[in-house]
Each structure stands twice: as C-alpha cells, then as structure tokens.
Enzyme design. Structure first.
Site, PDB file in Angstrom:
ATOM      1  N   CYS A 115       0.822  -1.218   0.000  1.00 63.28           N
ATOM      2  CA  CYS A 115       0.000   0.000   0.000  1.00 63.28           C
ATOM      3  C   CYS A 115       0.858   1.271   0.000  1.00 63.28           C
ATOM      4  O   CYS A 115       0.361   2.360  -0.271  1.00 63.28           O
ATOM      5  CB  CYS A 115      -0.911   0.016   1.212  1.00 63.28           C
ATOM      6  SG  CYS A 115      -2.020  -1.391   1.271  1.00 63.28           S
ATOM      7  N   HIS A 255      -3.033   7.189   3.355  1.00 64.73           N
ATOM      8  CA  HIS A 255      -3.529   5.952   2.743  1.00 64.73           C
ATOM      9  C   HIS A 255      -4.854   5.601   3.412  1.00 64.73           C
ATOM     10  O   HIS A 255      -4.976   5.652   4.635  1.00 64.73           O
ATOM     11  CB  HIS A 255      -2.493   4.839   2.966  1.00 64.73           C
ATOM     12  CG  HIS A 255      -3.011   3.478   2.666  1.00 64.73           C
ATOM     13  ND1 HIS A 255      -3.744   3.201   1.532  1.00 64.73           N
ATOM     14  CD2 HIS A 255      -2.921   2.295   3.358  1.00 64.73           C
ATOM     15  CE1 HIS A 255      -4.073   1.914   1.535  1.00 64.73           C
ATOM     16  NE2 HIS A 255      -3.591   1.358   2.626  1.00 64.73           N
ATOM     17  N   ASN A 285     -10.387   0.237   0.795  1.00 66.56           N
ATOM     18  CA  ASN A 285      -8.917   0.271   0.789  1.00 66.56           C
ATOM     19  C   ASN A 285      -8.419  -0.193  -0.580  1.00 66.56           C
ATOM     20  O   ASN A 285      -8.478  -1.384  -0.886  1.00 66.56           O
ATOM     21  CB  ASN A 285      -8.386  -0.634   1.899  1.00 66.56           C
ATOM     22  CG  ASN A 285      -6.867  -0.665   1.965  1.00 66.56           C
ATOM     23  OD1 ASN A 285      -6.184  -0.261   1.021  1.00 66.56           O
ATOM     24  ND2 ASN A 285      -6.328  -1.146   3.067  1.00 66.56           N
TER      25      ASN A 285
END
Ligand code: UT7
Length: 328
Positions: A115, A255, A285
């Site tokens: 990520c 994030h 996500n």
C-alpha cells in the site's frame, strides 16, 4: 544550491462503475454493515467486472493526468506503476500501458511496495526529475485487489477494493514540489500481509489453488497496531526535514486503510478532521491507488491552491511505510 524540484503537474483517477455496498456483502459473508462501518469507516467500494484488468484503469487515470498536466504521451520519459495486482506476472503492467498510451519515449517498470507503493514510486520519480534525467514522469498507483480476494474470508473481502490514480511529475522550481520524502521497511513483519502462492517459492498448482493460497491473507489486528505508530513517525520526520510542523499542513492525505487508523494518526499529529482527507467510505482500501485517487479528488474539487502544503503517508505489505510533503 540547486533550486530544481519535482512538481505534481497533473492528476487523474479511474475506478470501476460497479458499486458494492456493505449490505451487498452481508449476503456473501457473515458480516454486517454496522461492523464494517464502525471498524473501518467503509460504506461502499468499487469492484471491477469480468474481463476488466488493472491496466484498464491505469490507462484512463494516466490520460486524465497527462491532459491535466498539458503533457503529450511522447514527452513522458518514464512510467512507474505501483501495484501488487499487475495484469500478469510478465511483462510489467507499465509496459502494457506504455503501448496503449503511446508513450514510446518512456522507460516503463512496475514497483511493488504494498500500500506504500505510490509514495515509493513518487520518491523514485522525484530523483529522476530533480537530477535532470527526466522532464516528465508518469506515476500510477493501481490495484484490482478484488481478483485476489477470497470472497469467503470476511477479514479481507470487506476491506479491499479496486481503482487507479495517476500523477505526472514534472521539472519545476523550489519552493514548489516534493519537499521531502522517506521510505521504510521492516521485513520482520513480512508475514502480516501475504499472497503466498504463484511465485517461485510456491509455483501455481492444483493444490495451491485448492488451498486458496492465491488469495490475500492478512493479520489485520497486528497490522493495525503497527500502522498508527509508523505513519505518525514518518509524517513528523518528513515535515521536520522540510522545516515544517503539522500546523503548516493544508491537507493530510493518508492511505485509506481504516478510518480509525486515520483518526488516530490525525490525533497524534494534531491535524484536525477538516484538514484530513477521507474517502474510504466510498472507495474502501485500494492499496497503492488510495492516495493518488484521494489527491485527484481533492485537486479536481478545487480544494488545493498554489503554495498549499500536502502531507501524504502510507503503510502496507512488507511491512513498508512512507511519507512525503509537497508544496503545491
Ligand atoms: O492497507 C494496509 C494494510 N492493511 C490494513 O491497514 C489493515 C489494518 N487493520 C484493520 O483495519 C483492522 O484490523 C480490521 C478492520 C481488518 C479488523 O478490525 P479489528 O478491530 O482489528 O478486528 P479483529 O481482527 O481483532 O477481529 C475482531 C472480531 C473477531 O471476532 P472475535 O474473535 O472477537 O469473536 C473477528 O472474527 O471481529 C471479527 N470479524 C468480523 N466480524 C464481522 C473480522 N472481520 C469481520 C467482519 N464482520 N468482516
């Protein structure tokens, strides 16, 4: 002292049309809208359909970013795609989209940093721009995580989602541009988020498929604990290196992993909710795509003005974590 810098000259994003709500997931796994909303902040997410590939979304996001930057495909000298979900293992997705976009002057490669991939790719791109090696670099964060999810595993399928975000990074002059960035890894926690099969350690076989080893597996709670500490730390570091404090930040663009993580980091930094951009409720996500998607939304909404300070930070599989500060 050199005043050359790497500025973000254009942004773009693309997500699948299909919206999957928490109520839809209630029909597939033993979960509830209430659990997902309170534990993660996610209300709905975009999930790609049959036949859609990660490159599909990379291409759309990249075209919009190049248009916004006023840069032609031939002016792009490098393409970096941050992804853990490429179209296929070989060749790199960046090569596939180089052809589709007509960026024939660009070196193209993928990067894998979970990520944190977008911030990692942004940091690499910055080096090539500031050194004078490239005038324009296309940086894309993109994932089709839905293709790697076990839709019977409620610990992962309610969290992860699909999408792509892109930026063009171009030659510029200080005080604008990426002011500082930092990247970290702790491979000691490599087993927190994995996709075990399909590589050289465990080549694909009927057995690996049968055991579900081609699906993402996550130790969510352990990752959560690590996330808050690591993100807050890297944010303070990159701000300090840029001679700034959290009070100087116009927008914190974290994030989008979990609303509770974002809130806890915001609290530690003293960055109030109004300065913290959140879209996890609509997109879930999307791993390496989440920051460039958020950035494109905020820029296109006219919420970023020249001189504004943007703080970006991420963490993910590896474990990796990274942060950067940009003066718009
Ligand atoms: O993008 C970077 C990488 N990943 C992350 O950022 C993920 C970070 N971690 C998280 O966001 C959170 O850990 C999760 C949202 C994944 C999970 O939240 P949690 O508060 O850490 O829950 P947990 O894993 O400790 O599980 C608590 C309970 C368990 O039940 P028991 O053992 O207490 O009876 C789970 O089985 O919640 C259960 N559970 C669920 N219940 C309903 C786990 N997933 C679900 C679900 N619906 N989808």
């Amino acid at each position: 002292m050199s005043t050359s810098s790497a500025i973000i000259s254009g942004t773009g994003m693309s997500v699948p049309d299909r919206v999957v709500t928490n109520k839809d997931l209630e029909k597939i796994v033993d979960t509830s809208d209430e659990w997902i909303t309170t534990r993660t902040g996610i209300r709905e997410r975009r999930i790609a359909g049959e036949g859609e590939k990660v490159s599909t979304f990379c291409i759309k996001a990249a075209r919009d970013a190049m248009d916004a930057a006023g840069v032609t495909p031939l002016e792009i000298q490098m393409i970096i795609v941050a992804t853990v979900t490429p179209d296929q293992p070989i060749p790199a997705t960046a090569c596939i989209i180089q052809k589709a976009l007509g960026c024939t002057n660009a070196a193209a490669f993928d990067m894998q940093a979970g990520c944190s991939g977008f911030i990692y790719a942004q940091s690499v791109a910055k080096q090539f721009v500031v050194s004078g090696r490239c005038k324009h670099v296309l940086v894309i964060g993109a994932e089709l995580l839905s293709k790697f999810l076990n839709w019977e595993d409620r610990a992962t399928c309610v969290i992860f989602a699909d999408g792509a975000g892109a930026v063009v990074m171009s030659e510029g002059e200080l005080p604008r541009g990426v002011l500082s960035s930092a990247m970290y890894t702790d491979g000691g926690m490599a087993d927190f988020i994995t996709l075990p099969a399909g590589g050289s350690a465990m080549p694909p076989s009927a057995e690996t498929v049968e055991k579900g080893l081609h699906f993402i597996q996550m130790k969510g709670n352990e990752t959560f604990k690590m996330a808050v500490r690591s993100i807050a730390g890297v944010c303070l570091e990159v701000l300090e290196n840029a001679g700034l404090t959290p009070d100087d930040v116009t927008w914190f663009i974290p994030h989008q992993a979990n609303q509770r993580i974002i809130g806890a980091v915001g609290n530690r930094l003293g960055i109030t909710d109004e300065r913290c951009y959140v879209n996890i409720d609509r997109f879930g996500n999307t791993s390496a795509a989440s920051i460039p998607i958020a950035l494109d939304e905020i820029v296109r909404a006219g919420k970023v003005k020249e001189g504004d300070i943007l703080l970006m930070a991420a963490f993910g599989a590896g474990l990796t974590w990274a942060g950067s500060v940009v003066r718009w």
